[in-house]
Design a protein around this motif. Structure first.
Motif, PDB file in Angstrom:
ATOM      1  N   GLY A 150       0.839  -1.203   0.000  1.00 50.52           N
ATOM      2  CA  GLY A 150       0.000   0.000   0.000  1.00 50.52           C
ATOM      3  C   GLY A 150       0.869   1.246   0.000  1.00 50.52           C
ATOM      4  O   GLY A 150       1.811   1.360  -0.788  1.00 50.52           O
ATOM      5  N   SER A 152       3.170   2.078   1.808  1.00 49.42           N
ATOM      6  CA  SER A 152       4.575   1.826   2.128  1.00 49.42           C
ATOM      7  C   SER A 152       5.299   1.174   0.951  1.00 49.42           C
ATOM      8  O   SER A 152       6.443   0.717   1.098  1.00 49.42           O
ATOM      9  CB  SER A 152       4.681   0.944   3.374  1.00 49.42           C
ATOM     10  OG  SER A 152       4.027   1.574   4.460  1.00 49.42           O
ATOM     11  N   SER A 201       6.732  -0.134   7.130  1.00 51.05           N
ATOM     12  CA  SER A 201       5.350  -0.329   7.560  1.00 51.05           C
ATOM     13  C   SER A 201       5.024   0.697   8.626  1.00 51.05           C
ATOM     14  O   SER A 201       5.669   0.720   9.688  1.00 51.05           O
ATOM     15  CB  SER A 201       5.164  -1.745   8.117  1.00 51.05           C
ATOM     16  OG  SER A 201       3.866  -1.882   8.643  1.00 51.05           O
ATOM     17  N   THR A 203       2.534   0.816  10.605  1.00 54.27           N
ATOM     18  CA  THR A 203       2.073   0.176  11.844  1.00 54.27           C
ATOM     19  C   THR A 203       3.010  -0.928  12.335  1.00 54.27           C
ATOM     20  O   THR A 203       2.977  -1.300  13.489  1.00 54.27           O
ATOM     21  CB  THR A 203       0.702  -0.472  11.598  1.00 54.27           C
ATOM     22  OG1 THR A 203       0.832  -1.361  10.472  1.00 54.27           O
ATOM     23  CG2 THR A 203      -0.363   0.559  11.311  1.00 54.27           C
ATOM     24  N   THR A 206       1.400  -5.056   9.625  1.00 59.77           N
ATOM     25  CA  THR A 206       0.729  -5.524   8.404  1.00 59.77           C
ATOM     26  C   THR A 206       1.237  -6.916   8.035  1.00 59.77           C
ATOM     27  O   THR A 206       2.446  -7.124   7.874  1.00 59.77           O
ATOM     28  CB  THR A 206       0.963  -4.503   7.265  1.00 59.77           C
ATOM     29  OG1 THR A 206       0.490  -3.239   7.727  1.00 59.77           O
ATOM     30  CG2 THR A 206       0.228  -4.896   6.002  1.00 59.77           C
ATOM     31  N   THR A 209       3.584  -7.569   4.992  1.00 63.86           N
ATOM     32  CA  THR A 209       4.930  -7.024   5.160  1.00 63.86           C
ATOM     33  C   THR A 209       5.731  -7.831   6.174  1.00 63.86           C
ATOM     34  O   THR A 209       6.903  -8.178   5.927  1.00 63.86           O
ATOM     35  CB  THR A 209       4.835  -5.546   5.594  1.00 63.86           C
ATOM     36  OG1 THR A 209       4.127  -4.854   4.567  1.00 63.86           O
ATOM     37  CG2 THR A 209       6.194  -4.923   5.806  1.00 63.86           C
ATOM     38  N   GLY A 260      -0.548   6.709   5.448  1.00 67.67           N
ATOM     39  CA  GLY A 260       0.265   5.778   4.654  1.00 67.67           C
ATOM     40  C   GLY A 260       0.386   6.196   3.198  1.00 67.67           C
ATOM     41  O   GLY A 260       1.482   6.259   2.636  1.00 67.67           O
ATOM     42  N   ARG A 261      -0.758   6.528   2.560  1.00 65.24           N
ATOM     43  CA  ARG A 261      -0.720   6.849   1.128  1.00 65.24           C
ATOM     44  C   ARG A 261      -0.194   8.260   0.854  1.00 65.24           C
ATOM     45  O   ARG A 261      -0.124   8.673  -0.304  1.00 65.24           O
ATOM     46  CB  ARG A 261      -2.109   6.649   0.515  1.00 65.24           C
ATOM     47  CG  ARG A 261      -3.248   7.351   1.238  1.00 65.24           C
ATOM     48  CD  ARG A 261      -4.595   6.815   0.795  1.00 65.24           C
ATOM     49  NE  ARG A 261      -5.711   7.403   1.534  1.00 65.24           N
ATOM     50  CZ  ARG A 261      -6.162   6.965   2.712  1.00 65.24           C
ATOM     51  NH1 ARG A 261      -5.583   5.906   3.283  1.00 65.24           N
ATOM     52  NH2 ARG A 261      -7.185   7.534   3.314  1.00 65.24           N
ATOM     53  N   GLN A 342      -4.592   4.007  -5.133  1.00 68.06           N
ATOM     54  CA  GLN A 342      -4.661   4.025  -3.666  1.00 68.06           C
ATOM     55  C   GLN A 342      -4.950   5.438  -3.159  1.00 68.06           C
ATOM     56  O   GLN A 342      -5.833   5.644  -2.318  1.00 68.06           O
ATOM     57  CB  GLN A 342      -3.372   3.513  -3.014  1.00 68.06           C
ATOM     58  CG  GLN A 342      -3.563   3.379  -1.502  1.00 68.06           C
ATOM     59  CD  GLN A 342      -2.300   3.284  -0.684  1.00 68.06           C
ATOM     60  OE1 GLN A 342      -1.216   3.590  -1.156  1.00 68.06           O
ATOM     61  NE2 GLN A 342      -2.424   2.859   0.563  1.00 68.06           N
ATOM     62  N   GLU A 346      -8.640   4.964  -1.941  1.00 66.48           N
ATOM     63  CA  GLU A 346      -8.636   4.724  -0.491  1.00 66.48           C
ATOM     64  C   GLU A 346      -9.040   6.013   0.236  1.00 66.48           C
ATOM     65  O   GLU A 346      -9.620   5.966   1.317  1.00 66.48           O
ATOM     66  CB  GLU A 346      -7.246   4.244  -0.023  1.00 66.48           C
ATOM     67  CG  GLU A 346      -7.259   3.566   1.337  1.00 66.48           C
ATOM     68  CD  GLU A 346      -5.999   2.779   1.643  1.00 66.48           C
ATOM     69  OE1 GLU A 346      -5.942   1.559   1.399  1.00 66.48           O
ATOM     70  OE2 GLU A 346      -5.034   3.398   2.148  1.00 66.48           O
ATOM     71  N   GLN A 499      -9.449   4.764   6.402  1.00 73.28           N
ATOM     72  CA  GLN A 499      -9.574   3.677   5.430  1.00 73.28           C
ATOM     73  C   GLN A 499     -10.194   2.461   6.102  1.00 73.28           C
ATOM     74  O   GLN A 499      -9.664   1.374   6.036  1.00 73.28           O
ATOM     75  CB  GLN A 499      -8.219   3.327   4.770  1.00 73.28           C
ATOM     76  CG  GLN A 499      -7.053   2.968   5.704  1.00 73.28           C
ATOM     77  CD  GLN A 499      -6.434   4.154   6.369  1.00 73.28           C
ATOM     78  OE1 GLN A 499      -6.253   5.197   5.750  1.00 73.28           O
ATOM     79  NE2 GLN A 499      -6.124   4.041   7.649  1.00 73.28           N
ATOM     80  N   VAL A 502     -10.859  -1.234   4.530  1.00 74.81           N
ATOM     81  CA  VAL A 502      -9.923  -2.331   4.282  1.00 74.81           C
ATOM     82  C   VAL A 502      -9.920  -3.339   5.441  1.00 74.81           C
ATOM     83  O   VAL A 502      -9.267  -4.374   5.364  1.00 74.81           O
ATOM     84  CB  VAL A 502      -8.481  -1.819   4.044  1.00 74.81           C
ATOM     85  CG1 VAL A 502      -8.434  -0.888   2.842  1.00 74.81           C
ATOM     86  CG2 VAL A 502      -7.936  -1.123   5.289  1.00 74.81           C
ATOM     87  N   LYS A 506      -9.420  -7.988   6.113  1.00 78.23           N
ATOM     88  CA  LYS A 506      -8.251  -8.398   6.904  1.00 78.23           C
ATOM     89  C   LYS A 506      -8.680  -9.346   8.025  1.00 78.23           C
ATOM     90  O   LYS A 506      -8.051 -10.380   8.265  1.00 78.23           O
ATOM     91  CB  LYS A 506      -7.563  -7.184   7.535  1.00 78.23           C
ATOM     92  CG  LYS A 506      -6.775  -6.318   6.584  1.00 78.23           C
ATOM     93  CD  LYS A 506      -6.061  -5.219   7.377  1.00 78.23           C
ATOM     94  CE  LYS A 506      -5.494  -4.147   6.483  1.00 78.23           C
ATOM     95  NZ  LYS A 506      -4.958  -3.000   7.201  1.00 78.23           N
TER      96      LYS A 506
HETATM   97  O1  F6P Z   1      -4.668  -1.898   4.325  1.00 75.09           O
HETATM   98  C1  F6P Z   1      -4.562  -0.599   3.960  1.00 75.09           C
HETATM   99  C2  F6P Z   1      -3.374   0.051   4.588  1.00 75.09           C
HETATM  100  O2  F6P Z   1      -3.627   0.352   5.907  1.00 75.09           O
HETATM  101  C3  F6P Z   1      -2.963   1.297   3.813  1.00 75.09           C
HETATM  102  O3  F6P Z   1      -3.684   2.406   4.175  1.00 75.09           O
HETATM  103  C4  F6P Z   1      -1.523   1.373   4.104  1.00 75.09           C
HETATM  104  O4  F6P Z   1      -0.865   2.189   3.193  1.00 75.09           O
HETATM  105  C5  F6P Z   1      -1.134  -0.081   3.993  1.00 75.09           C
HETATM  106  O5  F6P Z   1      -2.238  -0.775   4.536  1.00 75.09           O
HETATM  107  C6  F6P Z   1       0.133  -0.474   4.671  1.00 75.09           C
HETATM  108  O6  F6P Z   1       0.104  -0.200   6.031  1.00 75.09           O
HETATM  109  P1  F6P Z   1       1.426  -0.190   6.878  1.00 75.09           P
HETATM  110  O7  F6P Z   1       2.323   0.853   6.324  1.00 75.09           O
HETATM  111  O8  F6P Z   1       1.004   0.089   8.274  1.00 75.09           O
HETATM  112  O9  F6P Z   1       2.066  -1.562   6.749  1.00 75.09           O
END
Ligand code: F6P
Length: 538
Positions: A150, A152, A201, A203, A206, A209, A260-261, A342, A346, A499, A502, A506
């Protein structure tokens, strides 16, 4: 629906069938429309005269923007207010490219010292890697793998390709998909002893990742004694990067007010900086800042992001055209459509307004595209003769990066202009009949064949023209689209910066894993999912 939208709809109903070409008027005056329905930002030109927007429509659209509070909201965003209300966050990616002496406050605290400090650390690290001072077990770094998904991944991957003429650092590879094929194909042929891995990432949770990062670590551990020493991380979650074993000096943090985007401008752009160097990356930031200044100072009526957004609102919410094609006549912008998917979908693919009420109009359009001229030999058939109207947004540079191939650039530009001209003019039955008659057809066969060769035309397009795809220009282009998304979001009254859409997929994916492994039953699952599980279970 507000009376402003209703007024625009009513105007559209009156003018929907007229010919855009006729709006240009006769004789020498026809250039006046091109001038009036275009915008300049620095050396960039946005032409939207090949749309059905006339003075009345533009006036109504500008009134809509004013009454939606674009100016107030713009000040709120740049001023660090928490306009991302559902997550309680400011939206300050603009701080990542702000002027050296800027002061930007969130909750009363100036965030710029931190932004500058992290960028300083990035620059020092990038210089060390590029000079060979930072080494892998086998010597200087030859390859860098950015693992992210996404925001990242799409931004830095798009920018690395776009700026490849400036790429004089290690070779960048981007891995995003949890499909093992992606990382397996990328690792093939790489030397773990001279490879650096960026785990990108926001967060650091993900699943795609983190799974790919584990795979890369295991691959590296086969040859490298201390693989963690060849890993770095880009994240807002310092605690998690430490738990993952990445030394703090190779962790580049950012704050939750960078979505993120929208994160390409800061540490998520580390891969780009490694590829093109800090100086060229600085020019990319300067391009973004130049567009910010344009957006902040230009009146709405001459603001390129505002006008681009208003064209978007006109086509999507007023004319009901469901999609928007982004068609760069610039091969190095091959990933721009994916990046914009995105950024735009998004951000503005929401179903309720900021206060949770169902939207009375469509939210953002489906964004798609491919570079020209490739698209011409694939899907342009539908754009020219299909029954649906697809507004097309062309991008083209005056100059390419290959002086020896100037004749190819000429061909590229003429194709770009030819497409918008063809979509505007079309070809009438009369013209098609004359062409086929010259080829010797007569009677019923002439009529039948001619009908297949009619182009309805009158299909709206915009063209964004720029001098050359430099880091500065790319910065301008990306910031232009970011602000367009913002303006469209304000007009629609939605939150462009969360967002939630999404999340459900998940959650369900996590629950399906044990079912596919045969560790849990399919109780509560629908019949289709049960049948697919039974086919796909190994
Ligand atoms: O699932 C969507 C999302 O949260 C995007 O908004 C984001 O860019 C992507 O996943 C990656 O998230 P992260 O950078 O936390 O791994």
């Amino acid at each position: 629906m507000s009376d402003k939208f209703a007024a625009l709809k009513a105007h559209h109903a009156k003018v929907a069938d007229r010919k855009i070409l006729d709006l240009f008027g006769p004789g020498a005056g026809h250039q006046a429309r091109a001038h009036q329905f275009s915008a300049r930002a620095g050396e960039m030109l946005l032409d939207f005269s090949k749309t059905n927007i006339d003075e009345t429509a533009l006036g109504l659209l500008l009134t809509l923007a004013e009454s939606a509070g674009v100016v107030t909201q713009r000040a709120a965003m740049f001023g660090g207010e928490k306009i991302n209300e559902t997550e309680g966050r400011a939206v300050l990616h603009t701080a990542l490219r702000a002027a050296e002496d800027a002061v930007v406050r969130v909750d009363g605290r100036d965030v710029m010292p931190l932004v500058r400090a992290i960028r300083g650390r990035m620059v020092a690290f990038v210089n060390d890697v590029r000079s060979g001072a930072f080494k892998g077990q086998g010597g200087p770094i030859t390859d860098v793998i950015n693992i992210g998904i996404g925001g990242s991944d799409l931004g830095p991957a798009m920018a690395t390709i776009a700026l490849s003429p400036y790429g004089d650092g290690p070779k960048l590879h981007y891995v995003s998909n949890v499909d093992g094929a992606h990382i397996a194909d990328t690792l093939k042929g790489l030397d773990p002893e001279t490879t650096l891995v960026i785990v990108a990432s926001k967060t650091f949770t993900t699943i795609e990742t983190m799974t790919n990062a584990d795979t890369a670590k295991a691959w590296m551990a086969q040859k490298v004694v201390n693989p963690a020493a060849q890993f770095c991380a880009v994240s807002t979650a310092g605690d998690k990067t430490t738990a993952y074993g990445i030394a703090p000096e190779r962790v580049f943090g950012f704050e939750d007010w960078v979505g993120g985007r929208y994160s390409l401008w800061g540490p998520i752009g580390l891969g780009v900086m490694l590829s093109i160097g800090p100086e060229a990356f600085g020019e990319f930031l300067a391009g973004g800042l130049a567009m910010d200044r344009h957006f902040l100072t230009e009146p709405l009526a001459t603001s390129m992001p505002v006008l681009l957004a208003l064209v978007g609102i006109w086509h999507n919410q007023i004319c009901d055209y469901a999609t928007r094609a982004v068609l760069p006549y610039d091969q190095r912008l091959s990933r721009l459509p994916a990046y914009l998917q995105q950024l735009e979908m998004e951000s503005n693919g929401k179903r309720v307004s900021m206060d949770g009420v169902d939207l009375p109009y469509n939210s953002g359009p489906v964004v798609w595209g491919e570079p020209g001229t490739n698209g011409q030999h694939a899907f342009y058939q539908l754009i020219h003769q299909g029954t649906r109207v697809v507004p097309c947004e062309f991008l083209v540079a005056k100059q390419g990066h290959e002086p020896d191939l100037a004749h190819q650039h000429l061909l590229l530009v003429s194709n770009c202009l030819a497409q918008s001209e063809a979509l505007l003019r079309g070809r009438s039955l009369q013209e098609a009949t004359a062409i086929m008659a010259k080829k010797g057809l007569t009677g019923a066969e002439l009529d039948r064949q001619a009908r297949h060769r009619v182009f309805p035309g009158n299909r709206p397009t915009t063209t964004l023209a720029y001098p050359k795809l430099t880091p500065f220009t790319l910065g301008q282009i990306i910031a232009l689209y970011e602000h367009r998304v913002f303006v469209e979001g304000v007009i629609l009254g939605i939150n462009s910066y969360d967002q939630w859409g999404v999340e459900l997929g998940k959650e369900l994916a996590l629950a399906l894993q044990p079912i596919l492994e045969g560790k849990a039953g399919t109780d509560g699952k629908d019949g289709s999912t049960v049948a697919l599980v039974s086919y796909l279970r190994i």
